[in-house]
Design a protein around this motif. Structure first.
Motif, short mmCIF file in Angstrom:
data_model
loop_
_atom_site.label_atom_id
_atom_site.label_comp_id
_atom_site.label_asym_id
_atom_site.label_seq_id
_atom_site.Cartn_x
_atom_site.Cartn_y
_atom_site.Cartn_z
N VAL A 44 0.53 22.99 -33.98
CA VAL A 44 -0.91 23.08 -34.15
C VAL A 44 -1.17 23.18 -35.73
N PRO A 45 -1.59 22.35 -36.38
CA PRO A 45 -1.99 22.50 -37.85
C PRO A 45 -3.15 23.41 -37.78
N HIS A 46 -3.18 24.23 -38.89
CA HIS A 46 -4.29 25.41 -38.99
C HIS A 46 -4.16 25.46 -40.61
N THR A 47 -5.50 26.20 -41.09
CA THR A 47 -5.81 26.54 -42.22
C THR A 47 -6.25 28.06 -42.00
N LEU A 48 -5.48 28.91 -42.91
CA LEU A 48 -5.46 30.26 -42.95
C LEU A 48 -6.73 30.64 -43.72
N PHE A 49 -7.33 31.58 -43.24
CA PHE A 49 -8.81 32.43 -44.02
C PHE A 49 -8.35 33.75 -43.97
N ILE A 50 -8.19 34.38 -44.77
CA ILE A 50 -7.98 35.87 -45.12
C ILE A 50 -9.08 36.62 -45.50
N THR A 51 -9.94 37.19 -44.48
CA THR A 51 -11.28 37.87 -44.80
C THR A 51 -11.15 39.08 -45.74
N GLU A 52 -11.94 39.08 -46.80
CA GLU A 52 -12.14 40.06 -47.89
C GLU A 52 -13.19 41.17 -47.63
N ARG A 53 -13.89 41.25 -46.73
CA ARG A 53 -14.90 42.19 -46.58
C ARG A 53 -15.50 41.86 -45.17
N LYS A 54 -16.06 42.93 -44.68
CA LYS A 54 -17.00 42.87 -43.35
C LYS A 54 -17.98 41.71 -43.42
N ASN A 55 -18.25 40.90 -42.52
CA ASN A 55 -19.25 39.67 -42.34
C ASN A 55 -18.75 38.69 -43.30
N HIS A 56 -17.55 38.43 -43.76
CA HIS A 56 -17.05 37.45 -44.52
C HIS A 56 -16.91 36.32 -43.65
N ALA A 57 -16.45 36.62 -42.51
CA ALA A 57 -15.99 35.52 -41.37
C ALA A 57 -17.23 34.88 -40.81
N ARG A 58 -18.25 35.86 -40.48
CA ARG A 58 -19.41 35.37 -40.03
C ARG A 58 -20.31 34.39 -41.08
N GLU A 59 -20.23 34.69 -42.43
CA GLU A 59 -20.45 33.58 -43.56
C GLU A 59 -19.78 32.57 -43.51
N LEU A 60 -18.43 32.70 -43.44
CA LEU A 60 -17.88 31.33 -43.59
C LEU A 60 -18.14 30.36 -42.23
N VAL A 61 -18.36 31.16 -41.09
CA VAL A 61 -18.58 30.13 -39.88
C VAL A 61 -19.92 29.77 -40.09
N ARG A 62 -20.84 30.42 -40.53
CA ARG A 62 -22.34 30.15 -40.54
C ARG A 62 -22.22 28.82 -41.33
N GLU A 63 -21.38 28.68 -42.50
CA GLU A 63 -21.38 27.59 -43.42
C GLU A 63 -20.70 26.62 -43.46
N ALA A 64 -19.71 26.63 -42.35
CA ALA A 64 -18.73 25.81 -42.21
C ALA A 64 -18.78 24.36 -41.68
N ASP A 65 -18.21 23.34 -42.21
CA ASP A 65 -18.47 21.95 -41.69
C ASP A 65 -17.79 21.93 -40.51
N LEU A 66 -18.27 22.00 -39.33
CA LEU A 66 -17.52 22.18 -37.93
C LEU A 66 -16.85 21.00 -37.59
N SER A 67 -17.21 19.82 -38.32
CA SER A 67 -16.69 18.53 -37.83
C SER A 67 -15.32 18.70 -38.30
N GLN A 68 -14.76 19.38 -39.33
CA GLN A 68 -13.57 19.65 -39.84
C GLN A 68 -12.72 20.35 -38.91
N TRP A 69 -12.99 21.09 -37.92
CA TRP A 69 -12.25 21.82 -37.00
C TRP A 69 -12.36 21.76 -35.45
N ASP A 70 -11.20 21.67 -34.86
CA ASP A 70 -11.30 21.65 -33.41
C ASP A 70 -11.26 22.87 -32.87
#
Ligand code: ADP
Ligand code: MG
Length: 388
Positions: A44-70
């Motif tokens: 399972v190839p994956h890319t690691l994202f380490i969150t730096e603060r609260k709501n960081h993941a929320r922002e990453l997901v809100r802005e992500a190009d979802l065609s890049q991720w399964d």
């Protein structure tokens, strides 16, 4: 493992989000150890994202190009998945975005969804280490199922989405107060419960709900998404996201499904709603998945996509001993059958809570939210979850 590899049609791409601060602060070590090993073995190839603060993941997901991720997978407690779910529903393309398969590997102190998914796969409740292995296998297998989300309106008009629970009173206080015991892991809720029992108090408010009609709507309906005979693992579902652009906008609550069951917040509840006669409570707990914590089967009859909110409340007047008994029974999920006269359980589709005090705590998926009146309704099968 041959069984796991046989499911692979092509390499899938996983966005793996880790909260290094969750639980005992061990989520990154879990990634570097057992998680990386499992994902490598399963290809399972994956890319690691380490969150730096609260709501960081929320922002990453809100802005992500979802065609890049399964799939979007988190290693943390429930709080990080709460960010991911809300990030997806804050996107202009929310309707496609919320169909992105989500996965959870328990790395926090509150791993209730991971425990629920493990429970649905048929296993008995287990410790954190065993839970991680079980969830790792489930993830590598990659079966995708629908999961209910509940939309929650706060007093300010803000709306957010919840996959697990809405709590007020005793349970909300324990959720928040026990954060300082995060370093003891899942035991933080046991410690928090005992501390809160010592200073047991009453919470005043009005509770109303829309009963579920219960027309044979049972857990048996839970299952994988029919895909017309095709493969239904997350490894080849990425075509549902075709790279739609997403823009930031001012009012997050603009997106997401309409809440057709909820009356205007400043008006009365409709005639088919029930208003609880009591106004003095010890707790109100609404759950849509089975586990409240790794070792608490709070809603034993819940399933992934029933379209039901399991509403429980405990009326004031219960003794400390009886309340403790309820929480102990919850370890086996037998609390609803103890005949406790202070505990009421209802299957509902929507609810409204109007606390009388100006200050207090309400939690959504274990996270404190703005305190005040709330309304909520369930949206059956809105999200996609990788389950066993
Ligand atoms: P736990 O189960 O230990 O509570 P959670 O996954 O619920 O773990 O995370 C706890 C809180 O930390 C959540 O409110 C989450 O939004 C927040 N969070 C996420 N990433 C970070 C970070 N890098 N630093 C601090 N807090 C974070
Ligand atoms: Mg948490």
């Amino acid at each position: 493992d041959g069984v796991l590899l046989s499911e692979v049609r092509r390499p899938c791409r996983v966005m793996l989000l880790v909260n290094p601060q969750s639980g005992k602060g061990q989520a990154l070590a879990l990634y570097n150890g057992p998680v990386q090993r499992m994902l490598h073995e399963a290809g399972v190839p994956h890319t690691l994202f380490i969150t730096e603060r609260k709501n960081h993941a929320r922002e990453l997901v809100r802005e992500a190009d979802l065609s890049q991720w399964d799939a979007l997978v988190i290693i943390s407690g429930d709080g990080l998945l709460y960010e991911v779910v809300n990030g997806l529903l804050e996107r202009e393309d929310w309707e496609q975005a919320i169909h992105t398969p989500l996965g959870i590997l328990p790395g926090g102190s509150g791993n209730a969804l991971a425990a629920s998914i493990h429970h649905y796969s048929g296993g008995p409740l287990v410790s954190s280490e065993e839970l991680l292995v079980s969830c790792g296998f489930i993830l590598c297998k990659g079966l995708v199922s629908r999961m209910d989300l509940t939309s929650v309106h706060l007093g300010s008009g803000q709306r957010l989405f919840s996959f697990l629970s809405l709590a007020w009173g005793f349970v909300a206080d324990v959720d928040v107060e026990s954060e300082k015991y995060r370093h003891v892991g899942a035991a933080r809720f046991t410690v928090g419960t005992l501390v809160r029992l010592a200073s047991l108090r009453v919470y005043r408010g009005r509770l109303s709900y829309l009963p579920a009609d219960d027309d044979g709507d049972t857990g048996a309906e839970r299952g994988a998404i029919p895909t017309g005979g095709g493969d239904h693992t997350f490894r080849n579902t990425c075509s549902s996201n075709n790279g739609l652009n997403t823009k930031r906008r001012e009012t997050p609550s603009l997106y997401g499904p309409a809440d057709s069951l909820l009356p205007p917040a400043d008006g009365p509840v409709p005639g088919d709603w029930a208003v609880v006669p009591e106004e003095d409570f010890v707790l109100m707990l609404a759950m849509y998945q089975s586990c409240l914590a790794e070792d608490l089967l709070g809603a034993p009859n819940a399933a992934l996509d029933q379209g039901v909110i399991h509403l429980m409340y405990v009326k004031a007047g219960i003794s400390r001993a009886s309340l403790l008994k309820l929480f102990l029974a919850m370890e086996k999920g037998t609390h609803l059958a103890t005949g406790c006269p202070h505990l009421v359980y209802r299957r509902v589709r929507a609810l409204r809570l109007e606390p009388y005090a100006a200050k207090g705590l309400i939690t959504v998926d274990g996270e404190a939210v703005e305190y005040g009146p709330v309304q909520a309704q369930v949206h059956r099968g809105l999200a996609r979850m990788i389950t066993g």
